[in-house]
Motif scaffolding. Structure first.
Motif, short mmCIF file in Angstrom:
data_model
loop_
_atom_site.label_atom_id
_atom_site.label_comp_id
_atom_site.label_asym_id
_atom_site.label_seq_id
_atom_site.Cartn_x
_atom_site.Cartn_y
_atom_site.Cartn_z
N SER A 240 -0.98 -42.08 -56.15
CA SER A 240 -1.47 -42.87 -55.01
C SER A 240 -2.48 -43.93 -55.43
N LEU A 241 -2.93 -43.91 -56.68
CA LEU A 241 -4.02 -44.80 -57.10
C LEU A 241 -3.66 -46.27 -56.94
N GLU A 242 -2.41 -46.64 -57.23
CA GLU A 242 -2.02 -48.06 -57.22
C GLU A 242 -2.32 -48.75 -55.90
N LYS A 243 -2.10 -48.04 -54.78
CA LYS A 243 -2.31 -48.68 -53.48
C LYS A 243 -3.79 -48.91 -53.18
N GLN A 244 -4.68 -48.23 -53.92
CA GLN A 244 -6.11 -48.36 -53.67
C GLN A 244 -6.76 -49.43 -54.54
N ILE A 245 -6.02 -49.96 -55.51
CA ILE A 245 -6.60 -50.92 -56.46
C ILE A 245 -7.17 -52.17 -55.79
N PRO A 246 -6.47 -52.83 -54.84
CA PRO A 246 -7.05 -54.05 -54.22
C PRO A 246 -8.42 -53.81 -53.60
N LEU A 247 -8.56 -52.71 -52.85
CA LEU A 247 -9.86 -52.40 -52.23
C LEU A 247 -10.91 -52.05 -53.28
N LEU A 248 -10.50 -51.31 -54.30
CA LEU A 248 -11.43 -50.93 -55.35
C LEU A 248 -11.96 -52.18 -56.06
N LYS A 249 -11.07 -53.14 -56.31
CA LYS A 249 -11.48 -54.38 -56.97
C LYS A 249 -12.45 -55.17 -56.08
N LYS A 250 -12.16 -55.20 -54.79
CA LYS A 250 -12.98 -55.96 -53.84
C LYS A 250 -14.39 -55.38 -53.75
N TYR A 251 -14.50 -54.04 -53.79
CA TYR A 251 -15.78 -53.39 -53.54
C TYR A 251 -16.42 -52.80 -54.80
N GLN A 252 -15.90 -53.16 -55.98
CA GLN A 252 -16.41 -52.52 -57.20
C GLN A 252 -17.90 -52.79 -57.43
N GLU A 253 -18.41 -53.90 -56.94
CA GLU A 253 -19.83 -54.21 -57.13
C GLU A 253 -20.73 -53.43 -56.17
N ASN A 254 -20.12 -52.74 -55.20
CA ASN A 254 -20.90 -52.02 -54.20
C ASN A 254 -21.01 -50.53 -54.48
N PHE A 255 -20.25 -50.05 -55.46
CA PHE A 255 -20.22 -48.62 -55.75
C PHE A 255 -20.35 -48.36 -57.24
N VAL A 256 -20.97 -47.25 -57.58
CA VAL A 256 -20.88 -46.75 -58.95
C VAL A 256 -19.51 -46.10 -59.09
N ILE A 257 -18.80 -46.43 -60.17
CA ILE A 257 -17.43 -45.96 -60.36
C ILE A 257 -17.36 -45.01 -61.54
N PHE A 258 -16.89 -43.79 -61.27
CA PHE A 258 -16.59 -42.80 -62.30
C PHE A 258 -15.08 -42.80 -62.50
N CYS A 259 -14.65 -42.97 -63.73
CA CYS A 259 -13.22 -43.12 -64.00
C CYS A 259 -12.73 -42.03 -64.95
N ALA A 260 -11.74 -41.27 -64.51
CA ALA A 260 -11.06 -40.34 -65.41
C ALA A 260 -10.32 -41.17 -66.46
N ASP A 261 -10.34 -40.73 -67.71
CA ASP A 261 -9.80 -41.54 -68.81
C ASP A 261 -8.40 -42.06 -68.54
N GLY A 262 -7.54 -41.22 -67.96
CA GLY A 262 -6.15 -41.63 -67.74
C GLY A 262 -6.00 -42.77 -66.76
N ALA A 263 -6.99 -42.97 -65.88
CA ALA A 263 -6.93 -44.05 -64.88
C ALA A 263 -7.47 -45.37 -65.42
N PHE A 264 -8.12 -45.33 -66.58
CA PHE A 264 -8.82 -46.52 -67.07
C PHE A 264 -7.91 -47.72 -67.29
N SER A 265 -6.75 -47.50 -67.86
CA SER A 265 -5.88 -48.64 -68.20
C SER A 265 -5.51 -49.44 -66.96
N LEU A 266 -5.27 -48.78 -65.84
CA LEU A 266 -4.91 -49.48 -64.60
C LEU A 266 -6.11 -50.26 -64.07
N LEU A 267 -7.29 -49.69 -64.16
CA LEU A 267 -8.48 -50.40 -63.71
C LEU A 267 -8.75 -51.62 -64.59
N TYR A 268 -8.68 -51.43 -65.89
CA TYR A 268 -8.95 -52.51 -66.85
C TYR A 268 -7.96 -53.66 -66.66
#
Length: 606
Positions: A240-268
């Motif tokens: 389900s992570l892919e559908k949340q990426i646009p919102l995560l990108k929009k609000y990344q400066e408003n939250f501290v983000i903890f990333c499980a290693d396997g999810a990092f490549s999609l975020l990067y």
């Protein structure tokens, strides 16, 4: 202080505080209206207009003898129904632990008004299990996972207090029985004595010690960053992570983000830079998650690695800002490396993300990508997951259905995820100081979280931009070298204990083998003395620093094999003791094999 007050105080001392609070609340606001107690300590059920016992003493003696006959040499017993507590009192001397399951608050009150059980309730001899408590599964998981319990769980059986319970509480007895079996399966499922995981963790830890001491001390991260922020997002690698990426990108400066290693490549890939990236894998494959990245983009990112992270992964990431945290298990605390702190890392990287967020004082923890289930296309991870979007399918883990996010439908999961979900629920319910918002919007339902869409979470908590925090400094070379020398001395002591244990185990093994090869019949007192030697060795292991996660599966196997003998209900002491000697002799081979592996790990660094 009367008997009831004394018993409730004992419950509140730690054995069962929720039940103590429930009893006190009832006594303040209500009266017993369904059950009453007469002068003969018989209980009258006003609803069904029937006495609990036909003859109090006669029925209690009958069920006492029936239970004892079926539980010869059992270390514990589970009974449905507290009754008037006389049966419970009569059985106390025969078991290390007695678990009493009950649904009626009034019966708890009447029973605890009759007999002083405060000592047994305080020391854990007796556990009262309120099956209507919403956390009852979690309570049982903790109780059944005790050092003197988990190895004997194959002996579990639910007995009843008297005929009354069998007649009027049949469905609740079945419910309690099924619940106990589910908890037992959760506790023992991963205790395979042949598993190499615990010793792999230890070997990785030993190899990582020099790098641990050169990394950023975890304790400094906590000291400098605790309570700096209230809101964070934990990002896992579910489909389900892919559908949340646009919102995560929009609000990344408003939250501290903890990333499980396997999810990092999609975020990067989407220009989302996490504040923390976590890893606890024993193997090398996580290196694939971090290839072809610009280290300059991660200058403000902290890599939080477990002490068991594979040394190759640690070496690959060491040019970044890394901190290697030690697990809370006693085997790692033995080194007293307080600068590097301790964290409950769990068995999954998501668990480690949540405990880190809690350690840093976050109040609102938003969860995305924590599906813990296959999606409708059969995928276990998001589409571009480095190891393959359907990687879990290839593992052939037994699957099952579980309640879906939203609580309406069911989704397909597997045993590994299901166990992990239950462990997360224990973590969440035990940390009520934080709010856990499950914004995954897919996958399995996770109890003790608040389900809220990711959009609603962002709007609710994105109040302002997060401030940039400085990266904590590492120790000086001088301080690091001193800690290394200190660590080596402690590890030498561990090696000495292992060598001494191996020597004692070999002597005991040879003695038991000699006895079993002896064709002459030996006196019963001789077998008792041999059994005493076995108990002494067990006692040493119980109190030794070796009694840790490394040997948990091995100790489980010992008790599991001895349980098979107890289940035979052998009356003849000589025959029983001979079988114990045989099983114990064979178990010593497994113990020595595991200790030798641990010894080899220590010898690599000493």
């Amino acid at each position: 202080m009367n008997i009831l007050e004394k018993n409730i105080q004992a419950l509140a001392s730690g054995t069962n505080e929720p039940l103590a609070l429930k009893l006190n609340d009832f006594l303040k606001n209500q009266k017993c209206t369904r059950f009453s107690l007469d002068e003969n300590l018989n209980i009258f059920d006003l609803k069904n207009q029937v006495f609990m016992y036909n003859d109090v003493n006669q029925e209690i003696d009958y069920f006492k003898n029936a239970i004892l006959e079926k539980t010869l040499r059992y270390p514990f017993v589970c009974i449905y129904g507290i009754g008037n507590a006389l049966l419970l009192k009569s059985l106390i001397s025969f078991y290390k632990h007695i678990f009493i399951f009950e649904s009626e608050i009034e019966l708890f009150i009447l029973a605890l008004s009759v007999i002083d059980l405060s000592e047994e309730l305080s020391n854990g001899k007796i556990y009262l299990v309120d099956i209507n408590e919403k956390k009852v599964n979690i309570q049982l998981s903790i109780l059944f996972d005790q050092k003197d319990m988990f190895g004997w769980l194959s002996l579990y059986e639910m007995f009843i207090n008297c005929s009354y319970y069998e007649k009027y509480f049949k469905e609740l007895i079945e419910k309690s029985d099924n619940m106990a079996y589910d908890v037992i399966n959760l506790v023992v499922r991963n205790l395979n004595p042949g598993s190499t995981i615990a010793l792999m963790c230890y070997d990785n830890f030993i190899q990582n010690i020099p790098l641990i001491l050169k990394s950023i001390p975890f304790q400094r991260i906590i000291q400098e960053r605790k309570n700096q922020f209230e809101n964070c997002i934990v990002v896992c690698a579910g489909p389900s992570l892919e559908k949340q990426i646009p919102l995560l990108k929009k609000y990344q400066e408003n939250f501290v983000i903890f990333c499980a290693d396997g999810a990092f490549s999609l975020l990067y890939k989407n220009d989302i830079i996490p504040d923390y990236i976590l890893n606890l894998d024993l193997e090398e494959y996580p290196i694939e998650f971090f290839k072809n990245i610009d280290i300059n983009k991660l200058e403000k990112t902290l890599f939080i690695l477990a002490q068991s992270t594979h040394p190759s992964v640690v070496n690959f990431l060491k040019k970044n800002n890394i901190s290697i945290v030690l697990d809370e298990d006693a085997i790692y605390k033995n080194l007293n490396l307080f600068d590097f702190g301790y964290l409950e890392v769990g068995t999954h990287v998501g668990h480690m993300c949540y405990t880190l967020a809690l350690a840093l004082g976050f109040k609102n923890i938003i969860i995305i990508g924590q599906d813990l289930a296959y999606n409708d296309k059969g995928n276990s991870h998001f589409g571009d997951f480095v190891l393959g979007k359907d990687v879990d399918l290839a593992l052939n883990i037994p699957s099952l259905k579980t309640l879906a996010y939203g609580g309406v439908k069911e989704v397909l999961t597997h045993i590994g995820w299901d166990d992990y979900r239950k462990k997360l629920e224990i973590l969440f319910v035990n940390n009520a100081q934080a709010n856990f918002y499950n914004a995954t919007e897919g996958g399995a339902r996770i109890a003790f979280t608040k389900e809220l869409s990711f959009k609603e979470c962002c709007l609710k908590f994105a109040n302002h931009k997060k401030k940039t925090l400085e990266i904590p400094k590492t120790l000086t070379s001088n301080r690091s070298n001193k800690l290394f020398k200190k660590s080596i001395e402690i590890l030498k002591q561990d090696l000495h204990i292992i060598n001494q244990t191996l020597e004692d185990a070999k002597i005991l093994y040879n003695a038991l083998e000699k006895i079993l090869l002896n064709e002459d019949k030996l006196p019963l007192n001789f077998y008792y003395n041999v059994y005493k030697n076995i108990e002494n060795f067990d006692s040493f292991l119980k109190n030794s620093s070796l009694n840790n996660r490394n040997l948990k599966g091995v100790l489980f196997f010992r008790d599991f094999e001895l349980s098979k003998i107890i289940a035979l209900k052998i009356q003849e002491e000589e025959k029983y003791l001979l079988l114990v000697i045989k099983v114990y002799k064979n178990w010593l081979i497994l113990l020595m094999e595991k200790l030798n592996i641990q010894k080899e790990s220590l010898e690599k660094i000493i």
